[in-house]
Design a protein around this motif. Structure first.
Motif, PDB file in Angstrom:
ATOM      1  N   ALA A 209     112.818   2.465  12.833  1.00 20.92           N
ATOM      2  CA  ALA A 209     114.176   2.363  13.383  1.00 20.92           C
ATOM      3  C   ALA A 209     114.626   0.919  13.513  1.00 20.92           C
ATOM      4  O   ALA A 209     115.834   0.651  13.538  1.00 20.92           O
ATOM      5  CB  ALA A 209     114.236   3.052  14.747  1.00 20.92           C
ATOM      6  N   ASP A 210     113.678  -0.020  13.608  1.00 21.51           N
ATOM      7  CA  ASP A 210     114.040  -1.432  13.672  1.00 21.51           C
ATOM      8  C   ASP A 210     114.663  -1.900  12.359  1.00 21.51           C
ATOM      9  O   ASP A 210     115.347  -2.926  12.320  1.00 21.51           O
ATOM     10  CB  ASP A 210     112.817  -2.281  14.003  1.00 21.51           C
ATOM     11  CG  ASP A 210     112.255  -1.988  15.384  1.00 21.51           C
ATOM     12  OD1 ASP A 210     113.051  -1.642  16.276  1.00 21.51           O
ATOM     13  OD2 ASP A 210     111.025  -2.104  15.570  1.00 21.51           O
ATOM     14  N   LEU A 211     114.408  -1.158  11.268  1.00 28.01           N
ATOM     15  CA  LEU A 211     114.995  -1.488   9.971  1.00 28.01           C
ATOM     16  C   LEU A 211     116.236  -0.655   9.683  1.00 28.01           C
ATOM     17  O   LEU A 211     117.267  -1.179   9.268  1.00 28.01           O
ATOM     18  CB  LEU A 211     113.966  -1.256   8.856  1.00 28.01           C
ATOM     19  CG  LEU A 211     112.754  -2.161   8.806  1.00 28.01           C
ATOM     20  CD1 LEU A 211     111.825  -1.723   7.680  1.00 28.01           C
ATOM     21  CD2 LEU A 211     113.155  -3.611   8.608  1.00 28.01           C
ATOM     22  N   THR A 212     116.118   0.646   9.890  1.00 21.85           N
ATOM     23  CA  THR A 212     117.208   1.534   9.500  1.00 21.85           C
ATOM     24  C   THR A 212     118.345   1.551  10.508  1.00 21.85           C
ATOM     25  O   THR A 212     119.498   1.807  10.144  1.00 21.85           O
ATOM     26  CB  THR A 212     116.691   2.969   9.347  1.00 21.85           C
ATOM     27  OG1 THR A 212     116.171   3.426  10.612  1.00 21.85           O
ATOM     28  CG2 THR A 212     115.584   3.038   8.311  1.00 21.85           C
TER      29      THR A 212
ATOM     30  N   GLU B  11     126.152   7.003  19.194  1.00 21.60           N
ATOM     31  CA  GLU B  11     126.759   6.182  18.145  1.00 21.60           C
ATOM     32  C   GLU B  11     125.658   5.530  17.322  1.00 21.60           C
ATOM     33  O   GLU B  11     124.675   5.029  17.868  1.00 21.60           O
ATOM     34  CB  GLU B  11     127.639   5.111  18.789  1.00 21.60           C
ATOM     35  CG  GLU B  11     128.291   4.157  17.812  1.00 21.60           C
ATOM     36  CD  GLU B  11     129.087   3.077  18.528  1.00 21.60           C
ATOM     37  OE1 GLU B  11     128.720   1.893  18.378  1.00 21.60           O
ATOM     38  OE2 GLU B  11     130.041   3.421  19.244  1.00 21.60           O
ATOM     39  N   PHE B  12     125.820   5.544  16.004  1.00 22.24           N
ATOM     40  CA  PHE B  12     124.806   4.951  15.132  1.00 22.24           C
ATOM     41  C   PHE B  12     124.987   3.436  15.055  1.00 22.24           C
ATOM     42  O   PHE B  12     126.061   2.947  14.735  1.00 22.24           O
ATOM     43  CB  PHE B  12     124.874   5.556  13.728  1.00 22.24           C
ATOM     44  CG  PHE B  12     123.828   4.997  12.794  1.00 22.24           C
ATOM     45  CD1 PHE B  12     122.490   5.292  12.968  1.00 22.24           C
ATOM     46  CD2 PHE B  12     124.196   4.174  11.741  1.00 22.24           C
ATOM     47  CE1 PHE B  12     121.526   4.776  12.110  1.00 22.24           C
ATOM     48  CE2 PHE B  12     123.247   3.658  10.880  1.00 22.24           C
ATOM     49  CZ  PHE B  12     121.898   3.957  11.066  1.00 22.24           C
ATOM     50  N   ARG B  13     123.932   2.723  15.376  1.00 21.36           N
ATOM     51  CA  ARG B  13     123.919   1.256  15.265  1.00 21.36           C
ATOM     52  C   ARG B  13     123.101   0.867  14.045  1.00 21.36           C
ATOM     53  O   ARG B  13     121.913   1.191  13.960  1.00 21.36           O
ATOM     54  CB  ARG B  13     123.308   0.628  16.534  1.00 21.36           C
ATOM     55  CG  ARG B  13     124.074   0.960  17.807  1.00 21.36           C
ATOM     56  CD  ARG B  13     125.390   0.222  17.878  1.00 21.36           C
ATOM     57  NE  ARG B  13     126.139   0.585  19.067  1.00 21.36           N
ATOM     58  CZ  ARG B  13     125.984  -0.003  20.256  1.00 21.36           C
ATOM     59  NH1 ARG B  13     125.085  -0.966  20.409  1.00 21.36           N
ATOM     60  NH2 ARG B  13     126.718   0.395  21.293  1.00 21.36           N
ATOM     61  N   GLU B  14     123.740   0.213  13.119  1.00 19.23           N
ATOM     62  CA  GLU B  14     123.080  -0.144  11.862  1.00 19.23           C
ATOM     63  C   GLU B  14     121.972  -1.163  12.076  1.00 19.23           C
ATOM     64  O   GLU B  14     122.093  -2.078  12.894  1.00 19.23           O
ATOM     65  CB  GLU B  14     124.105  -0.692  10.868  1.00 19.23           C
ATOM     66  CG  GLU B  14     125.169   0.308  10.470  1.00 19.23           C
ATOM     67  CD  GLU B  14     126.190  -0.277   9.516  1.00 19.23           C
ATOM     68  OE1 GLU B  14     126.183  -1.527   9.348  1.00 19.23           O
ATOM     69  OE2 GLU B  14     126.988   0.481   8.955  1.00 19.23           O
ATOM     70  N   GLY B  15     120.885  -0.999  11.300  1.00 17.24           N
ATOM     71  CA  GLY B  15     119.779  -1.944  11.322  1.00 17.24           C
ATOM     72  C   GLY B  15     119.949  -3.009  10.259  1.00 17.24           C
ATOM     73  O   GLY B  15     120.957  -3.054   9.537  1.00 17.24           O
ATOM     74  N   PRO B  16     118.961  -3.887  10.096  1.00 11.77           N
ATOM     75  CA  PRO B  16     119.075  -4.992   9.127  1.00 11.77           C
ATOM     76  C   PRO B  16     119.144  -4.544   7.674  1.00 11.77           C
ATOM     77  O   PRO B  16     119.483  -5.349   6.807  1.00 11.77           O
ATOM     78  CB  PRO B  16     117.814  -5.823   9.402  1.00 11.77           C
ATOM     79  CG  PRO B  16     116.878  -4.906  10.108  1.00 11.77           C
ATOM     80  CD  PRO B  16     117.726  -3.965  10.891  1.00 11.77           C
TER      81      PRO B  16
END
Length: 318
Positions: free
Chosen positions: A78-81, A94-99
Motif C-alpha cells: 500500500a505504500d506504493l499503490t 477516499e483513495f489516496r494515490e501512492g508513488p
C-alpha cells in the motif's frame, strides 16, 4: 512526430542529461532506448556511480513527474499503490494515490524489500494499473520504472525472482569513470558551487509518447528479426545455461534495437543495433548452471560467446 525529429530530440535529451551524468553517453543511450521502447530498466551497479542522479536527470529532461520510493524491509504494498482513507467530512473512503502514480518511478534498492512488496510492482509494470481492494486504477501515461540494486551487499536483501527480472526490458550498469571523467565531476561541482544540477526539460509527457510512437515506424528486415530469435534461442542451448531467455527476450531485443536505431539517426535496424543492446537485454534473462559458481563464467561472458558464435546477417536495410 517523424523519425528525424525524434532522433534530434533524443540527442538533445542525452546532451541535457550528460550535464549531470558525465562521461556515460553509451549507458545513457541504452537507458533512453529502453524508455523509448516503452519498457522499464534495472540499474545494477556499485554505490555512488550515479544511478539515482541518472534517473532524476532523465525524468527532468523528459519533462516527467518524478517520484522516488526507497525500498526497505518494512515497506508495504500500500505504500506504493496507495490506499483508501476515511474522510470524516464526507463519511466516505477516499483513495489516496501512492508513488506509483507518476511519470517515472525510481524504485531505489528494490532488492531490500520483501517479495510481497516487490510483487506490487508487477501489475503496474506489466498492465500499467494497480488494484486496491478490488478496484482498479489506471496509471498515467507514460509510466516507467527505473529500479536500482546493489550487486555487492546481499545481507538482508531479497533477490528479485526471475519472473520479475523478466519484466525489466534491460539491466544496465554505469561502471567507474575514467580519471579524466572523475576530474571533470570534481571541477563541475566546484564551478556550480552547489550540490544541485540545473537541468531543463527537453520534451514533455505528450512529446515522449509521440517519440515512442515514432519508434514504432522503424523498419525491421526479416533477417534482423530472425537474428534476434537465433540469439534468444542460443541462450537456451548454451552449455553453461540452466534456463535461457523466453520469447520475451527476443521481442525485447527487437524493441530495444529499434529505439537504438532511432537514437543513432536511422529509420531502419541493423544487426549492429541488436548487438549493442544484446547484453543489457539478455544477461538478466539467463540462469547459469549452479556448478559454475566458482568459475569465471558469467552471464555477460555467455552472451558474448553467443554473439561471437551466432552468424550475423550482412545487412538490415530494406
Amino acid at each position: 512526430m517523424d523519425l528525424h525529429e525524434t532522433s534530434a530530440r533524443a540527442a538533445a535529451i542525452l546532451d541535457e542529461v550528460e550535464k549531470a551524468v558525465i562521461g556515460k553517453r553509451e549507458p545513457l543511450t541504452l537507458l533512453l532506448a529502453g524508455v523509448l521502447a516503452g519498457g522499464h530498466v534495472l540499474l545494477e551497479d556499485f554505490p555512488g556511480l550515479g544511478k539515482t542522479l541518472a534517473a532524476r536527470s532523465l525524468a527532468t529532461a523528459l519533462g516527467l513527474d518524478f517520484t522516488r520510493a526507497q525500498f526497505t524491509p518494512d515497506l508495504l504494498p500500500a505504500d506504493l499503490t496507495g490506499s483508501f482513507i476515511f474522510d470524516q467530512r464526507t463519511s466516505t473512503f477516499e483513495f489516496r494515490e501512492g508513488p506509483l502514480f507518476t511519470g517515472l518511478l525510481l524504485a531505489d534498492e528494490i532488492n531490500r524489500t520483501p517479495p510481497k512488496t516487490q510483487a506490487a510492482l508487477l501489475e503496474a509494470m506489466q498492465e500499467h494499473q494497480v488494484t486496491v481492494e478490488g478496484r482498479t486504477f489506471l496509471l498515467p501515461k507514460p509510466f516507467h520504472v527505473l529500479a536500482t540494486a546493489n550487486p555487492i551487499e546481499y545481507e538482508g536483501t531479497y533477490p528479485l525472482p526471475e519472473a520479475q527480472l523478466d519484466r525489466f526490458l534491460m539491466r544496465l550498469g554505469f561502471g567507474y569513470p575514467s580519471a579524466t571523467e572523475e576530474w571533470q565531476v570534481l571541477t563541475d561541482r566546484l564551478g556550480r558551487r552547489t550540490e544541485d544540477h540545473s537541468l531543463q526539460a527537453v520534451t514533455d509527457p505528450a512529446g515522449l509518447l509521440a517519440m515512442q510512437q515514432a519508434v514504432e515506424t522503424v523498419r525491421v528486415d526479416d533477417t534482423v528479426g530472425q537474428y534476434c530469435i537465433r540469439l534468444a534461442r542460443a541462450t537456451r542451448q548454451h552449455a553453461h545455461v540452466l534456463v535461457g531467455s523466453s520469447p520475451r527476450g527476443s521481442l525485447a531485443l527487437l524493441l530495444c534495437a529499434r529505439a537504438y536505431a532511432v537514437i543513432s539517426a536511422r529509420d531502419y535496424v541493423t544487426p549492429e543495433d541488436v548487438k549493442k543492446v544484446a547484453r543489457p537485454v539478455l544477461e538478466h534473462r539467463v540462469t547459469l548452471r549452479p556448478e559454475l559458481w566458482a568459475s569465471d563464467v558469467t552471464a555477460a561472458s555467455v552472451i558474448d560467446d553467443i554473439l561471437n558464435s551466432v552468424s550475423t546477417p550482412t545487412s538490415g536495410r530494406t
